[in-house]
Structure formats: structure tokens, C-alpha cells
Design a protein around this motif. Structure first.
Motif, short mmCIF file in Angstrom:
data_model
loop_
_atom_site.label_atom_id
_atom_site.label_comp_id
_atom_site.label_asym_id
_atom_site.label_seq_id
_atom_site.Cartn_x
_atom_site.Cartn_y
_atom_site.Cartn_z
N GLN A 36 0.83 -1.21 0.00
CA GLN A 36 0.00 0.00 0.00
C GLN A 36 0.86 1.26 0.00
O GLN A 36 0.61 2.19 -0.78
CB GLN A 36 -0.91 -0.03 1.23
CG GLN A 36 -1.96 1.03 1.26
CD GLN A 36 -2.88 0.84 2.45
OE1 GLN A 36 -2.47 0.39 3.52
NE2 GLN A 36 -4.15 1.17 2.26
N HIS A 37 1.88 1.29 0.84
CA HIS A 37 2.74 2.48 0.91
C HIS A 37 3.56 2.66 -0.37
O HIS A 37 3.76 3.77 -0.84
CB HIS A 37 3.65 2.43 2.14
CG HIS A 37 2.94 2.75 3.40
ND1 HIS A 37 2.59 4.03 3.76
CD2 HIS A 37 2.50 1.94 4.40
CE1 HIS A 37 1.98 4.01 4.93
NE2 HIS A 37 1.90 2.75 5.33
N VAL A 38 4.05 1.55 -0.91
CA VAL A 38 4.82 1.65 -2.16
C VAL A 38 3.93 2.19 -3.28
O VAL A 38 4.31 3.11 -4.00
CB VAL A 38 5.44 0.30 -2.55
CG1 VAL A 38 6.01 0.34 -3.96
CG2 VAL A 38 6.53 -0.10 -1.55
N LEU A 39 2.74 1.63 -3.42
CA LEU A 39 1.84 2.05 -4.49
C LEU A 39 1.33 3.48 -4.28
O LEU A 39 1.15 4.23 -5.25
CB LEU A 39 0.66 1.09 -4.62
CG LEU A 39 1.00 -0.33 -5.07
CD1 LEU A 39 -0.26 -1.19 -5.12
CD2 LEU A 39 1.72 -0.35 -6.40
N ALA A 40 1.12 3.87 -3.03
CA ALA A 40 0.66 5.24 -2.74
C ALA A 40 1.79 6.25 -2.87
O ALA A 40 1.53 7.46 -2.95
CB ALA A 40 0.05 5.30 -1.34
N TRP A 59 -8.95 -0.87 -3.75
CA TRP A 59 -9.23 -2.10 -4.49
C TRP A 59 -8.09 -2.45 -5.45
O TRP A 59 -7.78 -3.62 -5.65
CB TRP A 59 -10.58 -2.02 -5.22
CG TRP A 59 -10.61 -1.11 -6.41
CD1 TRP A 59 -10.88 0.23 -6.42
CD2 TRP A 59 -10.34 -1.48 -7.76
NE1 TRP A 59 -10.79 0.72 -7.70
CE2 TRP A 59 -10.46 -0.32 -8.54
CE3 TRP A 59 -10.00 -2.68 -8.39
CZ2 TRP A 59 -10.26 -0.31 -9.92
CZ3 TRP A 59 -9.81 -2.67 -9.75
CH2 TRP A 59 -9.94 -1.50 -10.51
N LEU A 60 -7.44 -1.43 -6.02
CA LEU A 60 -6.28 -1.69 -6.89
C LEU A 60 -5.07 -2.14 -6.07
O LEU A 60 -4.30 -3.00 -6.50
CB LEU A 60 -5.93 -0.44 -7.70
CG LEU A 60 -6.80 -0.17 -8.91
CD1 LEU A 60 -6.43 1.18 -9.54
CD2 LEU A 60 -6.65 -1.28 -9.94
N THR A 63 -5.73 -5.68 -5.16
CA THR A 63 -5.58 -6.51 -6.37
C THR A 63 -4.10 -6.76 -6.65
O THR A 63 -3.70 -7.90 -6.96
CB THR A 63 -6.27 -5.84 -7.57
OG1 THR A 63 -7.66 -5.68 -7.28
CG2 THR A 63 -6.09 -6.66 -8.84
N ALA A 64 -3.29 -5.72 -6.54
CA ALA A 64 -1.85 -5.88 -6.76
C ALA A 64 -1.26 -6.84 -5.74
O ALA A 64 -0.46 -7.73 -6.09
CB ALA A 64 -1.16 -4.52 -6.68
N TYR A 65 -1.63 -6.69 -4.47
CA TYR A 65 -1.11 -7.54 -3.41
C TYR A 65 -1.54 -8.99 -3.61
O TYR A 65 -0.73 -9.91 -3.46
CB TYR A 65 -1.56 -7.01 -2.06
CG TYR A 65 -0.96 -7.73 -0.88
CD1 TYR A 65 0.40 -8.00 -0.80
CD2 TYR A 65 -1.75 -8.12 0.19
CE1 TYR A 65 0.95 -8.65 0.29
CE2 TYR A 65 -1.22 -8.75 1.29
CZ TYR A 65 0.13 -9.02 1.34
OH TYR A 65 0.67 -9.65 2.43
N LEU A 66 -2.80 -9.20 -3.98
CA LEU A 66 -3.27 -10.56 -4.23
C LEU A 66 -2.56 -11.17 -5.44
O LEU A 66 -2.28 -12.37 -5.46
CB LEU A 66 -4.79 -10.58 -4.41
CG LEU A 66 -5.59 -10.29 -3.13
CD1 LEU A 66 -7.06 -10.12 -3.45
CD2 LEU A 66 -5.36 -11.38 -2.09
#
Length: 164
Positions: A36-40, A59-60, A63-66
């Protein structure tokens, strides 16, 4: 002996990838925080001009984590089934043993794609993970990718005479 060493090393990568996936599933929240922190991109340099790339939609991020977890599971499964096939073919002629490595090679290749492509290229460069002092997984990703790439090379080497 070369065959046994190859089989054991693929089995160890199976365990390693399986434990990583297991940890991500059983400690979903704290490991999700990393993604979450990397993507944010909330810890990149304040004057960086790449912040427009950030993904804030939960949700994205999930989705990336899953997707990451699914790849880790696939690496573990491919390597596990590959090690089993290699074990069954350990006494086979060189051509049969070489064919038995295909699943393991696929699993190791997927692992390199995940940790080199996903974490180092996408996370590190596209999302600027390298700028973060707290959410920087490049060293770990490099270690994972390097081990798997090294094993891919080892599996691809021609067998030594008397390798059965």
C-alpha cells in the motif's frame, strides 16, 4: 550428486516461496501495508516529479497484493512439482532428466519475473520505492531474484559425465 543437489535446491526454493506466500496470507495486514505504501508513493522524496504515478484506490492496491501472493504461490507450486518430477527422474538418462526440470525452470523463471520485474522494476523504479527509507524492499527483492536466477543457470548447465 549433481542431480540430487539440483533437486534439493529447487525444494528449498519451494519452501522459501511457500513461506513467503504463507506469511503474506497469515499476516495480510502488515504485509499489505508495505504494498500500500509503495503504491501510494507516500514516502518518496517530497520534490519528486513522479508522484502522479501513485495508486490510491484500495481495491487496486489489494488486487496488486493478491497478484503478488498468487505469483508467490505459483512459484512454490511449480518448483515443488518440479522438484518431485526431478526426483522421480533422477535415475533417468540425461534427456529424461533434462525434461523433468521444465516445471522447476518455469517456477524459478516466474520468481525472477516477480522479484526482479515486479519489485525491483515496477516497485523500485516506477513507484520510486528506492526513495523510501522505510518501505524499500529492493535489497530483499535482489536477494530473491539473484538466488533464483543462479539456480536457473545451475539447472541449465550441461550435466557432468556420470551425472546420473
Amino acid at each position: 550428486m549433481q542431480r540430487v543437489v539440483q533437486i534439493v535446491l529447487v525444494a528449498v526454493v519451494t519452501l522459501w516461496a511457500g513461506l513467503v506466500a504463507f506469511g503474506n496470507l497469515t499476516d495480510y495486514g502488515s504485509n499489505f501495508a508495505f504494498v500500500q505504501h509503495v503504491l501510494a508513493m507516500d514516502s518518496i522524496f517530497p520534490d519528486s516529479r513522479i508522484g502522479y504515478r501513485a495508486i490510491h484506490a484500495p481495491w487496486l492496491q489489494h488486487t496488486a497484493y493478491l497478484g503478488i501472493i498468487a505469483c508467490e504461490c505459483a512459484v512454490a507450486l511449480l518448483c515443488g512439482f518440479g522438484a518431485a518430477r526431478m526426483w522421480r527422474a533422477r535415475q533417468a538418462p540425461a534427456s529424461g532428466y533434462r525434461r523433468s526440470k521444465e516445471l522447476a525452470i518455469g517456477g524459478l523463471g516466474l520468481g525472477v519475473v516477480l522479484w526482479l520485474g515486479g519489485f525491483m522494476v515496477i516497485g523500485g523504479e516506477w513507484f520510486g520505492m528506492w526513495m523510501s527509507s522505510q518501505w524499500n524492499g529492493i535489497a530483499s527483492a535482489f536477494r530473491f531474484a539473484s538466488v533464483q536466477l543462479g539456480l536457473l543457470i545451475y539447472l541449465s548447465l550441461p550435466e557432468q559425465p556420470g551425472g546420473a
